[in-house]
Motif scaffolding. Structure first.
Motif, PDB file in Angstrom:
ATOM      1  N   VAL A   1       0.849  -1.196   0.000  1.00  0.00           N
ATOM      2  CA  VAL A   1       0.000   0.000   0.000  1.00  0.00           C
ATOM      3  C   VAL A   1       0.881   1.241   0.000  1.00  0.00           C
ATOM      4  O   VAL A   1       1.808   1.366   0.802  1.00  0.00           O
ATOM      5  CB  VAL A   1      -0.930   0.010   1.228  1.00  0.00           C
ATOM      6  CG1 VAL A   1      -1.778   1.269   1.244  1.00  0.00           C
ATOM      7  CG2 VAL A   1      -1.829  -1.225   1.222  1.00  0.00           C
ATOM      8  N   GLY A   2       0.575   2.157  -0.907  1.00  0.00           N
ATOM      9  CA  GLY A   2       1.342   3.380  -1.009  1.00  0.00           C
ATOM     10  C   GLY A   2       0.715   4.531  -0.246  1.00  0.00           C
ATOM     11  O   GLY A   2      -0.143   4.337   0.622  1.00  0.00           O
ATOM     12  N   ALA A   3       1.127   5.726  -0.599  1.00  0.00           N
ATOM     13  CA  ALA A   3       0.619   6.922   0.059  1.00  0.00           C
ATOM     14  C   ALA A   3      -0.891   7.022  -0.101  1.00  0.00           C
ATOM     15  O   ALA A   3      -1.438   6.771  -1.172  1.00  0.00           O
ATOM     16  CB  ALA A   3       1.298   8.156  -0.535  1.00  0.00           C
ATOM     17  N   GLY A   4      -1.560   7.374   0.989  1.00  0.00           N
ATOM     18  CA  GLY A   4      -3.003   7.516   0.944  1.00  0.00           C
ATOM     19  C   GLY A   4      -3.758   6.209   0.917  1.00  0.00           C
ATOM     20  O   GLY A   4      -4.959   6.180   0.658  1.00  0.00           O
ATOM     21  N   GLY A   5      -3.061   5.095   1.157  1.00  0.00           N
ATOM     22  CA  GLY A   5      -3.714   3.800   1.182  1.00  0.00           C
ATOM     23  C   GLY A   5      -3.952   3.181  -0.177  1.00  0.00           C
ATOM     24  O   GLY A   5      -4.712   2.216  -0.293  1.00  0.00           O
ATOM     25  N   THR A   6      -3.321   3.720  -1.206  1.00  0.00           N
ATOM     26  CA  THR A   6      -3.510   3.198  -2.559  1.00  0.00           C
ATOM     27  C   THR A   6      -2.799   1.864  -2.716  1.00  0.00           C
ATOM     28  O   THR A   6      -1.605   1.732  -2.415  1.00  0.00           O
ATOM     29  CB  THR A   6      -2.958   4.184  -3.601  1.00  0.00           C
ATOM     30  OG1 THR A   6      -3.604   5.450  -3.431  1.00  0.00           O
ATOM     31  CG2 THR A   6      -3.207   3.664  -5.016  1.00  0.00           C
ATOM     32  N   TYR A   7      -3.511   0.878  -3.212  1.00  0.00           N
ATOM     33  CA  TYR A   7      -2.953  -0.455  -3.402  1.00  0.00           C
ATOM     34  C   TYR A   7      -1.950  -0.469  -4.559  1.00  0.00           C
ATOM     35  O   TYR A   7      -2.157   0.192  -5.583  1.00  0.00           O
ATOM     36  CB  TYR A   7      -4.075  -1.454  -3.667  1.00  0.00           C
ATOM     37  CG  TYR A   7      -3.582  -2.863  -3.902  1.00  0.00           C
ATOM     38  CD1 TYR A   7      -2.837  -3.525  -2.936  1.00  0.00           C
ATOM     39  CD2 TYR A   7      -3.859  -3.521  -5.099  1.00  0.00           C
ATOM     40  CE1 TYR A   7      -2.376  -4.818  -3.158  1.00  0.00           C
ATOM     41  CE2 TYR A   7      -3.420  -4.813  -5.323  1.00  0.00           C
ATOM     42  CZ  TYR A   7      -2.662  -5.461  -4.355  1.00  0.00           C
ATOM     43  OH  TYR A   7      -2.198  -6.732  -4.567  1.00  0.00           O
ATOM     44  N   LYS A   8      -0.868  -1.242  -4.396  1.00  0.00           N
ATOM     45  CA  LYS A   8       0.165  -1.365  -5.420  1.00  0.00           C
ATOM     46  C   LYS A   8       0.122  -2.788  -6.007  1.00  0.00           C
ATOM     47  O   LYS A   8       0.765  -3.701  -5.480  1.00  0.00           O
ATOM     48  CB  LYS A   8       1.540  -1.073  -4.821  1.00  0.00           C
ATOM     49  CG  LYS A   8       1.671   0.329  -4.263  1.00  0.00           C
ATOM     50  CD  LYS A   8       3.090   0.655  -3.826  1.00  0.00           C
ATOM     51  CE  LYS A   8       3.500  -0.072  -2.573  1.00  0.00           C
ATOM     52  NZ  LYS A   8       4.819   0.370  -2.045  1.00  0.00           N
ATOM     53  N   PRO A   9      -0.632  -3.008  -7.078  1.00  0.00           N
ATOM     54  CA  PRO A   9      -0.797  -4.362  -7.605  1.00  0.00           C
ATOM     55  C   PRO A   9       0.492  -4.990  -8.126  1.00  0.00           C
ATOM     56  O   PRO A   9       0.651  -6.214  -8.078  1.00  0.00           O
ATOM     57  CB  PRO A   9      -1.827  -4.192  -8.722  1.00  0.00           C
ATOM     58  CG  PRO A   9      -1.754  -2.753  -9.091  1.00  0.00           C
ATOM     59  CD  PRO A   9      -1.416  -2.022  -7.837  1.00  0.00           C
ATOM     60  N   ARG A  10       1.427  -4.169  -8.591  1.00  0.00           N
ATOM     61  CA  ARG A  10       2.678  -4.707  -9.128  1.00  0.00           C
ATOM     62  C   ARG A  10       3.796  -4.687  -8.081  1.00  0.00           C
ATOM     63  O   ARG A  10       4.954  -4.429  -8.391  1.00  0.00           O
ATOM     64  CB  ARG A  10       3.096  -3.936 -10.380  1.00  0.00           C
ATOM     65  CG  ARG A  10       2.211  -4.243 -11.583  1.00  0.00           C
ATOM     66  CD  ARG A  10       2.652  -3.489 -12.815  1.00  0.00           C
ATOM     67  NE  ARG A  10       1.907  -3.910 -13.986  1.00  0.00           N
ATOM     68  CZ  ARG A  10       2.295  -4.867 -14.828  1.00  0.00           C
ATOM     69  NH1 ARG A  10       3.433  -5.493 -14.621  1.00  0.00           N
ATOM     70  NH2 ARG A  10       1.550  -5.183 -15.870  1.00  0.00           N
ATOM     71  N   ASN A  11       3.428  -4.974  -6.859  1.00  0.00           N
ATOM     72  CA  ASN A  11       4.444  -5.052  -5.812  1.00  0.00           C
ATOM     73  C   ASN A  11       5.329  -6.286  -6.032  1.00  0.00           C
ATOM     74  O   ASN A  11       4.971  -7.205  -6.777  1.00  0.00           O
ATOM     75  CB  ASN A  11       3.770  -5.092  -4.438  1.00  0.00           C
ATOM     76  CG  ASN A  11       2.913  -6.329  -4.264  1.00  0.00           C
ATOM     77  OD1 ASN A  11       3.418  -7.416  -3.963  1.00  0.00           O
ATOM     78  ND2 ASN A  11       1.596  -6.196  -4.477  1.00  0.00           N
ATOM     79  N   LYS A  12       6.469  -6.325  -5.362  1.00  0.00           N
ATOM     80  CA  LYS A  12       7.446  -7.386  -5.609  1.00  0.00           C
ATOM     81  C   LYS A  12       6.928  -8.777  -5.255  1.00  0.00           C
ATOM     82  O   LYS A  12       7.359  -9.783  -5.822  1.00  0.00           O
ATOM     83  CB  LYS A  12       8.747  -7.102  -4.861  1.00  0.00           C
ATOM     84  CG  LYS A  12       8.623  -7.083  -3.331  1.00  0.00           C
ATOM     85  CD  LYS A  12       9.953  -6.718  -2.677  1.00  0.00           C
ATOM     86  CE  LYS A  12       9.844  -6.673  -1.160  1.00  0.00           C
ATOM     87  NZ  LYS A  12      11.147  -6.312  -0.520  1.00  0.00           N
ATOM     88  N   TRP A  13       5.978  -8.853  -4.309  1.00  0.00           N
ATOM     89  CA  TRP A  13       5.469 -10.151  -3.878  1.00  0.00           C
ATOM     90  C   TRP A  13       4.442 -10.708  -4.864  1.00  0.00           C
ATOM     91  O   TRP A  13       4.059 -11.873  -4.770  1.00  0.00           O
ATOM     92  CB  TRP A  13       4.855 -10.038  -2.480  1.00  0.00           C
ATOM     93  CG  TRP A  13       5.831  -9.532  -1.465  1.00  0.00           C
ATOM     94  CD1 TRP A  13       5.858  -8.286  -0.909  1.00  0.00           C
ATOM     95  CD2 TRP A  13       6.935 -10.245  -0.900  1.00  0.00           C
ATOM     96  NE1 TRP A  13       6.916  -8.178  -0.028  1.00  0.00           N
ATOM     97  CE2 TRP A  13       7.601  -9.375  -0.002  1.00  0.00           C
ATOM     98  CE3 TRP A  13       7.433 -11.550  -1.057  1.00  0.00           C
ATOM     99  CZ2 TRP A  13       8.718  -9.751   0.724  1.00  0.00           C
ATOM    100  CZ3 TRP A  13       8.552 -11.929  -0.329  1.00  0.00           C
ATOM    101  CH2 TRP A  13       9.183 -11.036   0.551  1.00  0.00           C
ATOM    102  N   ASN A  14       4.027  -9.866  -5.787  1.00  0.00           N
ATOM    103  CA  ASN A  14       3.090 -10.299  -6.818  1.00  0.00           C
ATOM    104  C   ASN A  14       3.727 -10.266  -8.207  1.00  0.00           C
ATOM    105  O   ASN A  14       3.037 -10.363  -9.213  1.00  0.00           O
ATOM    106  CB  ASN A  14       1.837  -9.408  -6.796  1.00  0.00           C
ATOM    107  CG  ASN A  14       0.734  -9.936  -7.685  1.00  0.00           C
ATOM    108  OD1 ASN A  14       0.465 -11.129  -7.737  1.00  0.00           O
ATOM    109  ND2 ASN A  14       0.089  -9.034  -8.413  1.00  0.00           N
ATOM    110  N   THR A  15       5.048 -10.116  -8.244  1.00  0.00           N
ATOM    111  CA  THR A  15       5.755 -10.092  -9.529  1.00  0.00           C
ATOM    112  C   THR A  15       6.992 -10.983  -9.453  1.00  0.00           C
ATOM    113  O   THR A  15       6.921 -12.170  -9.743  1.00  0.00           O
ATOM    114  CB  THR A  15       6.126  -8.650  -9.918  1.00  0.00           C
ATOM    115  OG1 THR A  15       6.822  -8.021  -8.823  1.00  0.00           O
ATOM    116  CG2 THR A  15       4.889  -7.828 -10.264  1.00  0.00           C
TER     117      THR A  15
END
Length: 313
Positions: free
Chosen positions: A148-162
């Motif tokens: 989760v980034g700034a403001g609670g925005t989800y990061k779908p391409r994070n390292k655990w999902n790539t």
């Protein structure tokens, strides 16, 4: 029949009862489904949370998980097609996978049909559930800041999902939005076409053609079509017939449903138990050892369901 509330894929209950997640998920699906969309005359596509639909039939639409465009591009060189399929950006049949290797040999292949929309809603409503789920599916080392980034925005391409694992789709046209809106791309041309003419869109995937064709068949009978509830993309079958162990005998059942339910599998793992003296890469399909995840994906069947019927007055 009354209008419906959209349930979670495979009736998942990741969040506790009473969580705002469930209402948020319904709103997300309703946002992605157009209320009423003309398709091939005289029927149309409808949102069953808005339109009261008397369901007459249910249609199970199936296709295989390996990329049809890759098979077409490498028609005479299947090893090249399989090698190319290891890039998740070309895994476009609503199935993506992650391969785990040890010293170059495949030890595990994890397949998923989960969508980024589901995890974005979790991030917005239940961030701790999101974190716990990632830790269970991928690694206990996952941190919320990874997801989760700034403001609670989800990061779908994070390292655990790539690079380090897989949880849900990252290929852009693999999504709940795309599955629910697959007819939107062709709706303007649908009325002018016959089902036996070339499809009026450029995608060469096996999945999109199947989804669209079946919708046209039903609407031409005067039926309205809608997503099945719970809407989702599911693994419904897999076949290891003819696969052999290193000694030439048939393989045992090395499949594990890690998420979902029968007929609605969302996460499927293929791994040889540690009690055996070999790994996935030692298994042969048609006499050839498994060297890519695509060789296994070719034997997996995907599905989406649609319901059809008459609209209540």
């Amino acid at each position: 029949m009354a209008t419906i509330t959209f349930d979670t894929p495979a009736h998942l209950r990741d969040a506790p009862a009473g969580s705002p997640f469930y209402a948020a998920w319904h709103r997300e699906i309703a946002r992605l489904v157009n209320d009423r969309v003309p398709l091939s005359r005289p029927g149309r596509s409808v949102d069953p949370s808005v339109v009261d639909l008397e369901v007459d039939e249910e249609r199970l639409k199936t296709w295989t998980g390996f990329s049809r465009p890759l098979l077409m591009e490498h028609r005479d060189d299947r090893p090249a097609a399989f090698a190319a399929s290891e890039d998740r950006s070309v895994q476009i049949e609503y199935l993506e996978w992650h391969v785990t290797r040890t010293d170059g040999a495949i030890t595990k292949i994890t397949f998923t049909t989960e969508t980024p929309e589901y995890y974005a809603v979790l991030a917005a409503t239940e961030p701790q559930v999101l974190l716990d789920l990632y830790r269970r599916l991928v690694s206990p080392q996952v941190q919320l800041a990874d997801l989760v980034g700034a403001g609670g925005t989800y990061k779908p391409r994070n390292k655990w999902n790539t690079t380090l694992g897989i949880v849900h789709y990252i290929m852009p046209i693999n999504s709940m939005k795309d599955m629910l809106g697959v007819s939107e791309e062709i709706q303007n041309a649908a009325d002018a076409r016959d089902n036996f003419e070339p499809l009026p869109y450029q995608r060469m995937t096996g999945a999109d053609a199947r989804l669209s064709f079946d919708n046209w068949v039903m609407t031409r009978r005067g039926l309205s079509v809608a997503p099945w509830n719970p809407p989702g993309l599911y693994i419904v079958d897999w076949d290891d017939t003819g696969w052999t162990k290193p000694d030439g005998t048939p393989v045992d059942d090395y499949w594990t449903v890690a998420r979902g339910a029968e007929g609605m599998v969302l996460r499927l793992e293929y791994e040889v138990p540690a009690t055996e003296d070999f790994v996935v890469g030692d298994i042969a399909i048609g006499g050839r050892p498994i060297t890519t995840g695509g060789e296994v994906a070719e034997h997996i069947v995907l599905s989406a369901r649609t319901v059809a019927g008459r609209e209540s007055p």
